[in-house]
Design a protein around this motif. Sequence first.
Motif, PDB file in Angstrom:
ATOM      1  N   LEU A 100       0.846  -1.187   0.000  1.00 26.02           N
ATOM      2  CA  LEU A 100       0.000   0.000   0.000  1.00 26.02           C
ATOM      3  C   LEU A 100       0.886   1.243   0.000  1.00 26.02           C
ATOM      4  CD1 LEU A 100      -3.004   0.565  -0.041  1.00 26.02           C
ATOM      5  CD2 LEU A 100      -2.921   0.820   2.428  1.00 26.02           C
ATOM      6  N   GLY A 101       0.708   2.096  -1.019  1.00 25.20           N
ATOM      7  CA  GLY A 101       1.497   3.311  -1.125  1.00 25.20           C
ATOM      8  C   GLY A 101       1.011   4.386  -0.166  1.00 25.20           C
ATOM      9  N   GLU A 102       1.781   5.444  -0.058  1.00 25.90           N
ATOM     10  CA  GLU A 102       1.417   6.558   0.828  1.00 25.90           C
ATOM     11  C   GLU A 102       0.134   7.243   0.391  1.00 25.90           C
ATOM     12  OE1 GLU A 102       4.665   9.260   1.444  1.00 25.90           O
ATOM     13  OE2 GLU A 102       6.006   7.641   2.071  1.00 25.90           O
ATOM     14  N   THR A 103      -0.192   7.177  -0.915  1.00 27.73           N
ATOM     15  CA  THR A 103      -1.428   7.790  -1.413  1.00 27.73           C
ATOM     16  C   THR A 103      -2.623   6.858  -1.259  1.00 27.73           C
ATOM     17  OG1 THR A 103      -1.057   6.964  -3.659  1.00 27.73           O
ATOM     18  CG2 THR A 103      -0.170   9.161  -3.125  1.00 27.73           C
ATOM     19  N   GLY A 104      -2.374   5.628  -0.783  1.00 32.67           N
ATOM     20  CA  GLY A 104      -3.455   4.670  -0.604  1.00 32.67           C
ATOM     21  C   GLY A 104      -3.641   3.711  -1.762  1.00 32.67           C
ATOM     22  N   CYS A 105      -2.878   3.885  -2.826  1.00 35.30           N
ATOM     23  CA  CYS A 105      -3.029   2.977  -3.972  1.00 35.30           C
ATOM     24  C   CYS A 105      -2.213   1.711  -3.747  1.00 35.30           C
ATOM     25  CB  CYS A 105      -2.631   3.670  -5.270  1.00 35.30           C
ATOM     26  SG  CYS A 105      -0.895   4.080  -5.416  1.00 35.30           S
ATOM     27  N   PRO A 106      -2.690   0.585  -4.288  1.00 37.47           N
ATOM     28  CA  PRO A 106      -1.902  -0.642  -4.210  1.00 37.47           C
ATOM     29  C   PRO A 106      -0.718  -0.553  -5.174  1.00 37.47           C
ATOM     30  CG  PRO A 106      -3.860  -1.001  -5.530  1.00 37.47           C
ATOM     31  CD  PRO A 106      -3.951   0.408  -4.991  1.00 37.47           C
ATOM     32  N   LEU A 107       0.388  -1.184  -4.807  1.00 32.69           N
ATOM     33  CA  LEU A 107       1.592  -1.155  -5.633  1.00 32.69           C
ATOM     34  C   LEU A 107       2.154  -2.560  -5.783  1.00 32.69           C
ATOM     35  CD1 LEU A 107       3.353   1.894  -3.938  1.00 32.69           C
ATOM     36  CD2 LEU A 107       2.174   1.897  -6.146  1.00 32.69           C
ATOM     37  N   VAL A 108       2.825  -2.794  -6.894  1.00 35.77           N
ATOM     38  CA  VAL A 108       3.553  -4.032  -7.128  1.00 35.77           C
ATOM     39  C   VAL A 108       5.002  -3.750  -6.781  1.00 35.77           C
ATOM     40  CG1 VAL A 108       4.265  -5.682  -8.886  1.00 35.77           C
ATOM     41  CG2 VAL A 108       1.985  -4.692  -8.989  1.00 35.77           C
ATOM     42  N   GLY A 109       5.631  -4.642  -6.066  1.00 27.38           N
ATOM     43  CA  GLY A 109       7.012  -4.369  -5.739  1.00 27.38           C
ATOM     44  C   GLY A 109       7.735  -5.634  -5.350  1.00 27.38           C
ATOM     45  N   PRO A 110       9.017  -5.561  -5.218  1.00 29.97           N
ATOM     46  CA  PRO A 110       9.868  -4.417  -5.544  1.00 29.97           C
ATOM     47  C   PRO A 110      10.108  -4.309  -7.053  1.00 29.97           C
ATOM     48  CG  PRO A 110      11.207  -6.219  -4.734  1.00 29.97           C
ATOM     49  CD  PRO A 110       9.774  -6.680  -4.660  1.00 29.97           C
ATOM     50  N   CYS A 111      10.262  -3.109  -7.527  1.00 33.20           N
ATOM     51  CA  CYS A 111      10.459  -2.831  -8.952  1.00 33.20           C
ATOM     52  C   CYS A 111      11.603  -1.839  -9.125  1.00 33.20           C
ATOM     53  CB  CYS A 111       9.179  -2.248  -9.546  1.00 33.20           C
ATOM     54  SG  CYS A 111       7.819  -3.420  -9.556  1.00 33.20           S
ATOM     55  N   LEU A 112      11.890  -1.488 -10.378  1.00 31.04           N
ATOM     56  CA  LEU A 112      12.953  -0.505 -10.643  1.00 31.04           C
ATOM     57  C   LEU A 112      12.580   0.880 -10.140  1.00 31.04           C
ATOM     58  CD1 LEU A 112      14.378  -1.088 -14.231  1.00 31.04           C
ATOM     59  CD2 LEU A 112      15.479  -1.458 -12.034  1.00 31.04           C
ATOM     60  N   ALA A 113      11.327   1.235 -10.344  1.00 31.90           N
ATOM     61  CA  ALA A 113      10.838   2.536  -9.884  1.00 31.90           C
ATOM     62  C   ALA A 113       9.338   2.424  -9.661  1.00 31.90           C
ATOM     63  CB  ALA A 113      11.134   3.625 -10.915  1.00 31.90           C
ATOM     64  N   VAL A 114       8.834   3.239  -8.763  1.00 31.23           N
ATOM     65  CA  VAL A 114       7.406   3.300  -8.480  1.00 31.23           C
ATOM     66  C   VAL A 114       6.995   4.764  -8.438  1.00 31.23           C
ATOM     67  CG1 VAL A 114       5.611   2.828  -6.767  1.00 31.23           C
ATOM     68  CG2 VAL A 114       7.397   1.140  -7.177  1.00 31.23           C
ATOM     69  N   PHE A 115       5.894   5.069  -9.110  1.00 30.70           N
ATOM     70  CA  PHE A 115       5.334   6.422  -9.107  1.00 30.70           C
ATOM     71  C   PHE A 115       3.917   6.344  -8.564  1.00 30.70           C
ATOM     72  CE2 PHE A 115       8.405   6.069 -12.501  1.00 30.70           C
ATOM     73  CZ  PHE A 115       9.182   7.200 -12.344  1.00 30.70           C
ATOM     74  N   GLU A 116       3.635   7.133  -7.550  1.00 34.54           N
ATOM     75  CA  GLU A 116       2.266   7.246  -7.049  1.00 34.54           C
ATOM     76  C   GLU A 116       1.711   8.553  -7.585  1.00 34.54           C
ATOM     77  OE1 GLU A 116       1.435   6.216  -2.905  1.00 34.54           O
ATOM     78  OE2 GLU A 116       3.557   5.628  -2.780  1.00 34.54           O
ATOM     79  N   ILE A 140      12.994   4.876  -6.293  1.00 33.51           N
ATOM     80  CA  ILE A 140      13.745   4.121  -7.293  1.00 33.51           C
ATOM     81  C   ILE A 140      14.627   3.094  -6.607  1.00 33.51           C
ATOM     82  CG2 ILE A 140      13.729   5.968  -9.006  1.00 33.51           C
ATOM     83  CD1 ILE A 140      16.630   6.606  -8.162  1.00 33.51           C
ATOM     84  N   ALA A 141      14.904   2.013  -7.324  1.00 43.77           N
ATOM     85  CA  ALA A 141      15.852   1.003  -6.850  1.00 43.77           C
ATOM     86  C   ALA A 141      17.245   1.452  -7.254  1.00 43.77           C
ATOM     87  CB  ALA A 141      15.521  -0.349  -7.470  1.00 43.77           C
ATOM     88  N   PRO A 142      18.251   1.202  -6.431  1.00 45.37           N
ATOM     89  CA  PRO A 142      19.596   1.651  -6.757  1.00 45.37           C
ATOM     90  C   PRO A 142      20.225   0.894  -7.927  1.00 45.37           C
ATOM     91  CG  PRO A 142      19.610   0.376  -4.729  1.00 45.37           C
ATOM     92  CD  PRO A 142      18.169   0.556  -5.126  1.00 45.37           C
ATOM     93  N   GLU A 143      19.728  -0.318  -8.215  1.00 41.40           N
ATOM     94  CA  GLU A 143      20.306  -1.127  -9.285  1.00 41.40           C
ATOM     95  C   GLU A 143      19.208  -1.883 -10.011  1.00 41.40           C
ATOM     96  OE1 GLU A 143      23.152  -3.790  -7.638  1.00 41.40           O
ATOM     97  OE2 GLU A 143      24.517  -2.206  -7.021  1.00 41.40           O
ATOM     98  N   GLY A 144      19.579  -2.426 -11.166  1.00 40.14           N
ATOM     99  CA  GLY A 144      18.663  -3.280 -11.912  1.00 40.14           C
ATOM    100  C   GLY A 144      18.513  -2.828 -13.343  1.00 40.14           C
ATOM    101  N   ALA A 145      18.111  -3.768 -14.181  1.00 38.00           N
ATOM    102  CA  ALA A 145      17.889  -3.487 -15.598  1.00 38.00           C
ATOM    103  C   ALA A 145      16.389  -3.586 -15.884  1.00 38.00           C
ATOM    104  CB  ALA A 145      18.655  -4.497 -16.453  1.00 38.00           C
ATOM    105  N   PRO A 146      15.908  -2.833 -16.869  1.00 35.92           N
ATOM    106  CA  PRO A 146      14.469  -2.816 -17.145  1.00 35.92           C
ATOM    107  C   PRO A 146      14.008  -4.005 -17.987  1.00 35.92           C
ATOM    108  CG  PRO A 146      15.593  -1.382 -18.670  1.00 35.92           C
ATOM    109  CD  PRO A 146      16.639  -1.888 -17.697  1.00 35.92           C
ATOM    110  N   LEU A 147      12.742  -4.317 -17.853  1.00 35.68           N
ATOM    111  CA  LEU A 147      12.086  -5.254 -18.757  1.00 35.68           C
ATOM    112  C   LEU A 147      11.693  -4.454 -19.996  1.00 35.68           C
ATOM    113  CD1 LEU A 147      10.893  -8.081 -19.241  1.00 35.68           C
ATOM    114  CD2 LEU A 147       8.785  -7.262 -18.166  1.00 35.68           C
TER     115      LEU A 147
END
Length: 162
Positions: A100-116, A140-147
């Motif tokens: 659950l994000g700070e704005t109340g929306c559900p999120l998938v994680g962990p990922c490269l980056a998350v925007f609420e 944002i995650a400090p490391e990782g490559a995108p899909l």
Amino acid sequence: MTFDQRAFRNALGHFPTGVVVVTAARAEGDPIAMTVSSFNAVSLDPPLVLFSVGRTAPSLAALLQADSFGISVLRHDQSDLSGRFANARGAKWSGLEPCLGETGCPLVGPCLAVFECTPHATHDGGDHLIIVGRVARFEIAPEGAPLVFFRGGYHAIAERAA
């Protein structure tokens, strides 16, 4: 001249895109999610992003009614999540618990980056609706490559291009 939509779609597939999962909560609280490859930055001031959703998407109405939504940028090893949330129907969340994000929306994680985001605008996009969100929070995650989605399939990218 006839316009071949399948050929046009194949031509568009020659442009590689990142893959994100857009999430929100229905009015009754149940999470919704869909895989999207049309995510893009719009503005730094104010902080705006956009994505497009097919007008026939089963969860479009719930997304448009949500007070906030999340955008999770998938890593190269998360093609299973992309496939899971690309299905129009079914038990997408089976075995997964959204964060659950700070704005109340559900999120998938962990990922490269998350925007609420909070809804900012919608625009006609033919058979799609273009949704613009105002970014309220991101991480944002400090490391990782995108899909990456390219020519109808998932790919990883090299660390640095020559």
